[in-house]
Design a protein around this motif. Structure first.
Motif, mmCIF file in Angstrom:
data_model
loop_
_atom_site.group_PDB
_atom_site.id
_atom_site.type_symbol
_atom_site.label_atom_id
_atom_site.label_comp_id
_atom_site.label_asym_id
_atom_site.label_seq_id
_atom_site.Cartn_x
_atom_site.Cartn_y
_atom_site.Cartn_z
ATOM 1 N N GLY A 2 0.782 -1.232 0.000
ATOM 2 C CA GLY A 2 0.000 0.000 0.000
ATOM 3 C C GLY A 2 0.810 1.276 0.000
ATOM 4 O O GLY A 2 0.333 2.302 -0.474
ATOM 5 N N GLY A 3 2.027 1.221 0.535
ATOM 6 C CA GLY A 3 2.824 2.447 0.608
ATOM 7 C C GLY A 3 2.099 3.538 1.381
ATOM 8 O O GLY A 3 1.543 3.287 2.456
ATOM 9 N N ASP A 4 2.056 4.745 0.809
ATOM 10 C CA ASP A 4 1.372 5.855 1.475
ATOM 11 C C ASP A 4 0.018 6.133 0.833
ATOM 12 O O ASP A 4 -0.541 7.232 0.969
ATOM 13 C CB ASP A 4 2.228 7.123 1.430
ATOM 14 C CG ASP A 4 2.414 7.661 0.008
ATOM 15 O OD1 ASP A 4 2.075 6.937 -0.956
ATOM 16 O OD2 ASP A 4 2.901 8.805 -0.137
ATOM 17 N N SER A 5 -0.545 5.120 0.155
ATOM 18 C CA SER A 5 -1.748 5.348 -0.647
ATOM 19 C C SER A 5 -3.003 4.685 -0.082
ATOM 20 O O SER A 5 -4.022 4.591 -0.769
ATOM 21 C CB SER A 5 -1.507 4.832 -2.078
ATOM 22 O OG SER A 5 -1.249 3.432 -2.064
ATOM 23 N N VAL A 6 -2.938 4.208 1.172
ATOM 24 C CA VAL A 6 -4.088 3.538 1.777
ATOM 25 C C VAL A 6 -4.272 4.050 3.208
ATOM 26 O O VAL A 6 -3.395 4.696 3.768
ATOM 27 C CB VAL A 6 -3.908 2.001 1.799
ATOM 28 C CG1 VAL A 6 -3.802 1.444 0.395
ATOM 29 C CG2 VAL A 6 -2.672 1.622 2.614
ATOM 30 N N HIS A 7 -5.408 3.712 3.797
ATOM 31 C CA HIS A 7 -5.654 4.031 5.198
ATOM 32 C C HIS A 7 -5.332 2.788 6.030
ATOM 33 O O HIS A 7 -5.942 1.744 5.841
ATOM 34 C CB HIS A 7 -7.111 4.444 5.431
ATOM 35 C CG HIS A 7 -7.401 4.826 6.848
ATOM 36 N ND1 HIS A 7 -7.245 6.109 7.320
ATOM 37 C CD2 HIS A 7 -7.803 4.073 7.917
ATOM 38 C CE1 HIS A 7 -7.550 6.152 8.607
ATOM 39 N NE2 HIS A 7 -7.890 4.929 8.994
ATOM 40 N N TYR A 8 -4.379 2.919 6.953
ATOM 41 C CA TYR A 8 -3.948 1.774 7.748
ATOM 42 C C TYR A 8 -4.665 1.720 9.095
ATOM 43 O O TYR A 8 -4.939 2.757 9.712
ATOM 44 C CB TYR A 8 -2.438 1.839 7.996
ATOM 45 C CG TYR A 8 -1.613 1.605 6.757
ATOM 46 C CD1 TYR A 8 -1.502 0.326 6.209
ATOM 47 C CD2 TYR A 8 -0.965 2.658 6.123
ATOM 48 C CE1 TYR A 8 -0.759 0.118 5.062
ATOM 49 C CE2 TYR A 8 -0.213 2.445 4.977
ATOM 50 C CZ TYR A 8 -0.117 1.169 4.455
ATOM 51 O OH TYR A 8 0.622 0.951 3.311
#
Length: 256
Positions: free
Chosen positions: A189-195
Protein backbone atom coordinates in the motif's frame (compact mmCIF):
# COMPACT_ATOMS: atom_id res chain seq x y z
CA UNK A 1 19.96 -27.54 -8.08
CA UNK A 2 22.01 -24.89 -9.87
CA UNK A 3 19.28 -24.15 -12.45
CA UNK A 4 16.17 -24.07 -10.26
CA UNK A 5 14.15 -21.07 -9.13
CA UNK A 6 11.64 -21.74 -6.36
CA UNK A 7 8.79 -19.31 -5.69
CA UNK A 8 7.21 -19.16 -2.23
CA UNK A 9 4.10 -17.02 -1.95
CA UNK A 10 3.86 -17.10 1.83
CA UNK A 11 4.54 -19.25 4.89
CA UNK A 12 0.98 -19.12 6.14
CA UNK A 13 0.67 -22.90 6.34
CA UNK A 14 3.11 -22.88 9.25
CA UNK A 15 0.86 -20.50 11.18
CA UNK A 16 -2.04 -22.92 10.90
CA UNK A 17 -0.20 -26.06 12.06
CA UNK A 18 1.47 -27.33 15.22
CA UNK A 19 3.63 -30.13 16.51
CA UNK A 20 4.90 -32.92 14.26
CA UNK A 21 2.77 -31.77 11.31
CA UNK A 22 4.42 -28.36 11.42
CA UNK A 23 7.88 -29.95 11.54
CA UNK A 24 7.09 -32.14 8.52
CA UNK A 25 5.73 -29.15 6.57
CA UNK A 26 8.80 -27.11 7.43
CA UNK A 27 11.09 -29.86 6.19
CA UNK A 28 9.24 -30.89 3.02
CA UNK A 29 7.74 -27.56 1.90
CA UNK A 30 10.49 -25.15 2.92
CA UNK A 31 13.88 -26.48 4.08
CA UNK A 32 14.46 -29.14 1.42
CA UNK A 33 13.05 -27.20 -1.57
CA UNK A 34 15.06 -24.10 -0.61
CA UNK A 35 18.21 -26.20 -0.27
CA UNK A 36 17.68 -27.70 -3.73
CA UNK A 37 17.19 -24.32 -5.46
CA UNK A 38 19.66 -21.75 -6.78
CA UNK A 39 17.34 -18.87 -5.99
CA UNK A 40 14.09 -18.45 -4.11
CA UNK A 41 11.69 -15.70 -5.12
CA UNK A 42 9.16 -14.37 -2.64
CA UNK A 43 6.42 -11.85 -3.22
CA UNK A 44 7.16 -9.46 -0.36
CA UNK A 45 9.83 -8.47 2.13
CA UNK A 46 7.45 -9.68 4.84
CA UNK A 47 7.46 -13.17 3.32
CA UNK A 48 11.25 -13.04 3.06
CA UNK A 49 11.56 -12.23 6.75
CA UNK A 50 9.16 -15.01 7.67
CA UNK A 51 10.97 -17.50 5.44
CA UNK A 52 14.37 -16.63 6.89
CA UNK A 53 12.98 -17.32 10.35
CA UNK A 54 12.10 -20.83 9.16
CA UNK A 55 14.98 -21.91 6.91
CA UNK A 56 18.73 -21.56 7.26
CA UNK A 57 20.25 -20.03 4.13
CA UNK A 58 22.07 -16.96 2.90
CA UNK A 59 19.56 -14.11 2.67
CA UNK A 60 21.02 -13.15 -0.74
CA UNK A 61 19.57 -16.39 -2.11
CA UNK A 62 16.05 -15.05 -1.53
CA UNK A 63 14.88 -12.42 -4.02
CA UNK A 64 11.80 -10.27 -3.57
CA UNK A 65 9.78 -9.92 -6.78
CA UNK A 66 6.30 -8.51 -6.35
CA UNK A 67 3.12 -9.79 -7.98
CA UNK A 68 1.97 -7.98 -11.14
CA UNK A 69 -1.55 -6.62 -11.30
CA UNK A 70 -3.86 -7.89 -14.03
CA UNK A 71 -4.57 -5.45 -16.83
CA UNK A 72 -8.23 -6.45 -16.54
CA UNK A 73 -8.51 -3.94 -13.69
CA UNK A 74 -9.05 -0.50 -15.18
CA UNK A 75 -10.05 2.84 -13.66
CA UNK A 76 -13.84 3.29 -13.55
CA UNK A 77 -15.13 6.55 -12.08
CA UNK A 78 -18.02 6.38 -9.65
CA UNK A 79 -19.64 8.93 -7.36
CA UNK A 80 -18.99 7.94 -3.75
CA UNK A 81 -22.14 7.06 -1.80
CA UNK A 82 -21.70 9.01 1.43
CA UNK A 83 -25.19 8.13 2.65
CA UNK A 84 -24.73 4.37 2.48
CA UNK A 85 -21.31 3.23 1.20
CA UNK A 86 -20.90 -0.23 -0.27
CA UNK A 87 -17.87 -1.86 1.40
CA UNK A 88 -16.19 -4.69 -0.47
CA UNK A 89 -14.43 -7.52 1.35
CA UNK A 90 -12.51 -10.15 -0.68
CA UNK A 91 -12.19 -13.54 1.04
CA UNK A 92 -13.72 -15.00 4.18
CA UNK A 93 -10.89 -17.13 5.61
CA UNK A 94 -10.02 -16.48 9.28
CA UNK A 95 -7.04 -14.26 8.40
CA UNK A 96 -9.32 -11.97 6.36
CA UNK A 97 -10.63 -10.56 9.66
CA UNK A 98 -14.26 -10.40 8.59
CA UNK A 99 -15.68 -10.74 12.11
CA UNK A 100 -14.08 -7.46 13.18
CA UNK A 101 -15.42 -5.70 10.10
CA UNK A 102 -18.94 -6.83 11.03
CA UNK A 103 -18.48 -5.56 14.58
CA UNK A 104 -17.02 -2.29 13.30
CA UNK A 105 -19.98 -1.40 11.06
CA UNK A 106 -22.79 -2.39 13.43
CA UNK A 107 -23.64 1.30 14.02
CA UNK A 108 -22.75 2.55 10.52
CA UNK A 109 -25.31 2.91 7.74
CA UNK A 110 -23.59 0.86 5.03
CA UNK A 111 -23.80 -2.38 3.11
CA UNK A 112 -21.17 -5.11 3.00
CA UNK A 113 -20.33 -6.81 -0.28
CA UNK A 114 -18.75 -10.08 0.80
CA UNK A 115 -16.93 -12.39 -1.62
CA UNK A 116 -16.29 -15.86 -0.18
CA UNK A 117 -17.95 -18.63 1.81
CA UNK A 118 -19.27 -17.20 5.06
CA UNK A 119 -18.89 -19.18 8.27
CA UNK A 120 -21.64 -19.85 10.77
CA UNK A 121 -20.03 -17.28 13.06
CA UNK A 122 -20.05 -14.67 10.28
CA UNK A 123 -23.73 -15.26 9.58
CA UNK A 124 -24.66 -15.13 13.26
CA UNK A 125 -22.82 -11.83 13.73
CA UNK A 126 -24.42 -10.28 10.65
CA UNK A 127 -27.83 -11.20 12.04
CA UNK A 128 -27.02 -10.16 15.61
CA UNK A 129 -25.85 -6.68 14.58
CA UNK A 130 -28.45 -6.32 11.82
CA UNK A 131 -25.79 -5.58 9.20
CA UNK A 132 -27.01 -5.37 5.62
CA UNK A 133 -24.91 -7.52 3.32
CA UNK A 134 -24.65 -9.26 -0.03
CA UNK A 135 -22.68 -12.49 -0.42
CA UNK A 136 -21.21 -14.15 -3.52
CA UNK A 137 -19.40 -17.49 -3.60
CA UNK A 138 -17.40 -19.21 -6.35
CA UNK A 139 -18.09 -16.50 -8.93
CA UNK A 140 -16.14 -15.99 -12.19
CA UNK A 141 -13.25 -13.55 -12.28
CA UNK A 142 -15.21 -11.19 -14.53
CA UNK A 143 -17.89 -10.87 -11.84
CA UNK A 144 -15.26 -10.11 -9.19
CA UNK A 145 -14.09 -7.19 -11.32
CA UNK A 146 -17.67 -5.93 -11.62
CA UNK A 147 -18.01 -5.94 -7.84
CA UNK A 148 -14.86 -3.82 -7.54
CA UNK A 149 -16.54 -1.35 -9.90
CA UNK A 150 -19.71 -1.34 -7.78
CA UNK A 151 -18.10 -0.78 -4.39
CA UNK A 152 -17.30 2.52 -2.71
CA UNK A 153 -14.30 1.25 -0.75
CA UNK A 154 -12.31 -1.91 -0.08
CA UNK A 155 -11.81 -3.35 3.39
CA UNK A 156 -8.76 -5.62 3.50
CA UNK A 157 -7.53 -5.50 7.09
CA UNK A 158 -6.21 -9.06 7.20
CA UNK A 159 -4.25 -10.35 10.15
CA UNK A 160 -1.79 -12.03 7.77
CA UNK A 161 -1.05 -11.87 4.03
CA UNK A 162 1.89 -12.91 1.90
CA UNK A 163 1.09 -10.02 -0.42
CA UNK A 164 -2.39 -8.49 -0.62
CA UNK A 165 -3.47 -8.27 -4.26
CA UNK A 166 -6.97 -6.87 -3.54
CA UNK A 167 -5.30 -3.64 -2.38
CA UNK A 168 -3.93 -3.06 -5.88
CA UNK A 169 -7.06 -4.30 -7.65
CA UNK A 170 -9.19 -1.76 -5.78
CA UNK A 171 -6.69 1.02 -6.44
CA UNK A 172 -6.58 0.20 -10.14
CA UNK A 173 -10.33 0.75 -10.48
CA UNK A 174 -10.11 3.92 -8.38
CA UNK A 175 -11.42 2.87 -4.98
CA UNK A 176 -10.03 3.88 -1.55
CA UNK A 177 -8.61 1.10 0.62
CA UNK A 178 -8.57 0.33 4.33
CA UNK A 179 -5.90 -2.25 5.15
CA UNK A 180 -3.70 -3.57 7.96
CA UNK A 181 -0.53 -2.07 9.32
CA UNK A 182 1.02 -5.55 9.65
CA UNK A 183 2.72 -8.22 7.49
CA UNK A 184 3.02 -7.35 3.79
CA UNK A 185 0.21 -4.80 3.52
CA UNK A 186 2.34 -1.67 4.23
CA UNK A 187 4.76 -2.77 1.49
CA UNK A 188 1.97 -3.07 -1.04
CA UNK A 189 0.00 0.00 0.00
CA UNK A 190 2.82 2.45 0.61
CA UNK A 191 1.37 5.85 1.48
CA UNK A 192 -1.75 5.35 -0.65
CA UNK A 193 -4.09 3.54 1.78
CA UNK A 194 -5.65 4.03 5.20
CA UNK A 195 -3.95 1.77 7.75
CA UNK A 196 -5.52 0.26 10.84
CA UNK A 197 -4.55 -2.17 13.55
CA UNK A 198 -6.45 -5.27 12.34
CA UNK A 199 -7.18 -6.28 15.94
CA UNK A 200 -8.73 -2.93 16.88
CA UNK A 201 -12.43 -2.71 16.00
CA UNK A 202 -12.57 0.99 16.89
CA UNK A 203 -9.71 1.82 14.52
CA UNK A 204 -11.49 -0.04 11.75
CA UNK A 205 -14.73 1.79 12.49
CA UNK A 206 -12.98 5.18 12.59
CA UNK A 207 -11.24 4.41 9.29
CA UNK A 208 -14.49 3.59 7.55
CA UNK A 209 -16.10 6.75 8.92
CA UNK A 210 -13.20 8.95 7.81
CA UNK A 211 -13.18 7.57 4.26
CA UNK A 212 -16.94 8.13 4.15
CA UNK A 213 -17.08 11.75 5.32
CA UNK A 214 -13.65 13.22 4.44
CA UNK A 215 -13.83 13.83 0.69
CA UNK A 216 -10.38 15.42 0.40
CA UNK A 217 -8.66 12.59 2.26
CA UNK A 218 -10.50 9.92 0.28
CA UNK A 219 -9.75 11.54 -3.07
CA UNK A 220 -6.10 11.96 -2.12
CA UNK A 221 -5.82 8.24 -1.38
CA UNK A 222 -7.50 7.37 -4.68
CA UNK A 223 -5.04 9.58 -6.57
CA UNK A 224 -2.06 8.09 -4.74
CA UNK A 225 -3.41 4.59 -5.38
CA UNK A 226 -3.43 5.12 -9.13
CA UNK A 227 0.25 6.06 -8.89
CA UNK A 228 1.06 3.20 -6.54
CA UNK A 229 -0.09 0.48 -8.94
CA UNK A 230 2.59 1.51 -11.45
CA UNK A 231 5.13 -0.29 -9.24
CA UNK A 232 3.35 -3.54 -10.04
CA UNK A 233 3.19 -3.26 -13.81
CA UNK A 234 3.35 -6.63 -15.59
CA UNK A 235 6.31 -5.64 -17.77
CA UNK A 236 8.31 -4.42 -14.77
CA UNK A 237 7.75 -7.67 -12.87
CA UNK A 238 8.40 -9.86 -15.92
CA UNK A 239 11.74 -8.15 -16.53
CA UNK A 240 12.79 -8.83 -12.95
CA UNK A 241 12.15 -12.54 -13.47
CA UNK A 242 13.94 -12.43 -16.81
CA UNK A 243 17.01 -10.90 -15.19
CA UNK A 244 17.06 -13.72 -12.65
CA UNK A 245 16.76 -16.43 -15.33
CA UNK A 246 19.48 -14.72 -17.38
CA UNK A 247 21.76 -14.80 -14.35
CA UNK A 248 21.22 -18.54 -13.90
CA UNK A 249 21.91 -19.18 -17.59
CA UNK A 250 25.11 -17.12 -17.39
CA UNK A 251 26.26 -19.03 -14.30
CA UNK A 252 25.54 -22.36 -16.02
CA UNK A 253 27.51 -21.35 -19.10
CA UNK A 254 30.46 -20.26 -16.98
CA UNK A 255 30.55 -23.67 -15.31
CA UNK A 256 30.92 -25.52 -18.62
Amino acid sequence: KHKTILTILDCGALLRTKGIRKKILTLLWFNLPVKKSRFVTVISEATKRHLLSVVHCDSSKIKVIYVPISQDFQHVKQEFNRDKPLILQIGAAPNKNLTRLIRAVKDIDCKLLLIGQLTKENLELLTLFNVEYENHVAIPFSDVIKHYHRCDMLYFASTYEGFGMPILEAQAVGRPVITSNVASMPEVGGDSVHYVNPLDVKEIRDGIKRLTIDDDYRNKLISKGLKNIKRFNQEVIANQYKDLYDRIIEEANNQK
